[in-house]
Scaffold this active site. Structure first.
Site, PDB file in Angstrom:
ATOM      1  N   ASP A   8       0.822  -1.194   0.000  1.00 52.05           N
ATOM      2  CA  ASP A   8       0.000   0.000   0.000  1.00 52.05           C
ATOM      3  C   ASP A   8       0.866   1.258   0.000  1.00 52.05           C
ATOM      4  OD1 ASP A   8      -1.920   1.923   0.328  1.00 52.05           O
ATOM      5  OD2 ASP A   8      -2.709   1.154   2.207  1.00 52.05           O
TER       6      ASP A   8
ATOM      7  N   ASP B  61      -2.187   6.291  -6.025  1.00 57.45           N
ATOM      8  CA  ASP B  61      -2.406   5.402  -4.888  1.00 57.45           C
ATOM      9  C   ASP B  61      -2.572   3.966  -5.385  1.00 57.45           C
ATOM     10  OD1 ASP B  61      -3.031   4.449  -2.337  1.00 57.45           O
ATOM     11  OD2 ASP B  61      -5.158   4.941  -2.534  1.00 57.45           O
TER      12      ASP B  61
END
Ligand code: NAG
Length: 488
Positions: free
Chosen positions: A165, A366
């Site tokens: 992440d 992201d």
């Protein structure tokens, strides 16, 4: 979004540890054509075979990760992760498209409320101890569009599959003994007592103080540093902050890696053993290895859940034809990778949207957001250009946040206009055909973009659009790069 306060506790029955955790209050924290598509019919269109949008249920790993220092990347819910038994499949049914998009929206809300708050200049700073204050952080959500890699932890190394992440910093995994709770994971839960290299971090260590900035919180139990991360969807991980040997590949080994050894874990991690933090904060894997890799890593997300991508550190395996854009700063997004979007083209024509529409909001890239979010004015221009060029296909039912869907059940192939992104510094990136569409079923194939609620909400370049691109994060060089055909 309001700030929430949550008390963590491991056990109500025993020990100063439980007491320490009880007062450990967490303040809301915290073409490159894809497989199965055909060559171009016209310069500005992709011809896509409908069946290529619905990949097989069997894993088809690409050969690209062999021999190089690359970690194979799988989609959390894809057949590769299940074939390799990386995640549980039995008691965690695959989420529906609606659920995935709902969770995605919740991740985006959290990211945007964080950045709105920061723009409002620290009004929510929170006292930690004495005169120390830290900014209150909203919990980020794990989201739904996750990709996982398998790393080795400890000595001897134990295999653990972690969600990676770029929007998180602290890496954690579930640890024995699960004093309070552990969710089901496929691999054996890490047991520090069976590793020769495990060490606790003391409360006095600089890394322990750094936890506050990374997670919005830190605690102490008998002079051992304690971490706690609350995600927006009530998922949590809390436990000891520790040091271990982390093995990424045969030649990529981090001897002293700071991570969370979680004894209280709950939530929506899909059977993965934890999370690998690739954000910009000093406790992320990227920052911890900056001497060795110069904050340079890259990944390629596969074009379908049944494909394999890679994650690699140090850049040795990076393609030469990379187009770069500078890392931009984003309000409240110190740990996010900011980028500047300057224009978007559909079918070879730039949308009539002023650059100021993009700059007013700013943007981040992201790995954990599924659908790209755009300023409302940019999205509506994109939608109308796309609809115009897709006018020969019948519209279908909207799907959650996706309002432009087509019923393609009567077509074997169809033509979809190319979508190009222009980034600050001149980088122009063509989105792969499979990065333009989000297919639920043949009668519901949707434009995979959505508009933000407000003109000042940060835009997000999501992971559907990143598929098959090699995305290069060059932290030391202050730039993000894109190369097409990255997973090959
Ligand atoms: C780490 O700290 C906890 C709590 O103080 C303790 O129970 C555990 O034995 C420690 N582990 C090591 C390896 O020192």
């Amino acid at each position: 979004m309001t700030t929430t306060t949550t008390a963590f506790s491991f056990s109500s029955s025993s020990s100063s540890f439980a007491a320490a955790l009880a007062f450990f209050l967490l303040l809301a924290l915290n073409t490159a054509n894809g497989d199965g598509t055909f060559g171009v019919q016209q310069q500005h269109f992709y011809t896509v075979q409908l069946s290529s949008l619905f990949p097989s249920d069997s894993c088809s790993p690409a050969p690209s990760t062999k021999g190089l220092n690359k970690l194979p990347v799988f989609h959390k819910h894809g057949p590769c992760a299940q074939a390799q038994q990386l995640v549980t499949s039995t008691n965690q049914p695959k989420p529906t498209a609606d659920e995935i998009l709902r969770q995605d929206e919740s991740r985006v809300q959290k990211i945007q409320s964080r950045s709105r708050k920061a723009a409002a200049a620290g009004a929510d700073d929170v006292r930690v101890t004495g005169s120390t204050t830290i900014p209150a952080k909203d919990g980020s959500t794990v989201g739904s569009g996750n990709y996982i890699v398998t790393v080795g932890l400890g000595t001897p190394a134990k295999k653990l599959s972690l969600i990676f992440d770029t929007g998180s910093d602290v890496t954690w995994t579930q640890c024995q003994p699960c004093v309070r709770s552990c969710y089901q994971q496929k691999e054996k839960i890490f047991d520090p007592s069976s590793s020769k290299t495990y060490r606790n971090v003391s409360c006095e260590a600089a890394a322990c103080s750094a936890l506050a900035a990374a997670t919005g919180n830190r605690g102490c139990s008998a002079s051992t540093c304690v971490y706690g991360i609350q995600y927006g969807d009530a998922s949590i991980s809390a436990g000891f902050f520790a040091i271990e040997k982390l093995t990424l590949t045969k030649t990529d080994v981090v001897d002293e890696f700071y991570f969370g050894c979680g004894q209280n874990n709950r939530g929506n991690f899909g059977g993965a053993a934890g999370l690998l933090g690739l954000g910009r904060n000093q406790l992320s894997l990227v920052s911890q290895t900056s001497d060795k890799y110069k904050k340079l890593f890259s990944y390629c997300l596969p074009s379908s859940p049944s494909g394999t991508g890679f994650l690699t550190f140090g850049g040795a395996a990076t393609k030469s034809a990379v187009k770069y854009t500078p890392i931009a700063s984003v309000a409240g997004g110190d740990n996010f990778y900011g980028i500047g979007i300057t224009a978007i083209s559909v079918g070879g024509k730039k949308l009539p949207v002023a650059a100021s529409v993009y700059s007013a909001a700013g943007a981040i890239i992201d790995s954990g957001t599924v659908i790209t979010r755009l300023p409302p004015a940019a999205y509506s221009a994109l939608r109308s250009a796309f609809r115009k060029q897709m006018s020969k296909y019948p519209l279908g039912q909207a799907l959650s946040i996706l309002d432009t869907c087509y019923d393609l059940s009567k077509f074997k192939t169809f033509a979809v206009p190319k979508i190009g992104f222009f980034f600050a510094g001149g980088a122009e990136v063509d989105i792969d055909a499979l990065g333009i569409l989000y297919a639920n079923k043949p009668s519901q194939v949707c434009l995979a973009f959505a508009g933000n609620g407000g003109a000042k909400d940060v835009a997000i370049f999501g992971n559907v659009q990143q598929q098959t691109l090699e995305v290069v994060y060059d932290g030391a060089g202050g730039r993000i790069g894109f190369a097409s055909g990255g997973c090959k």
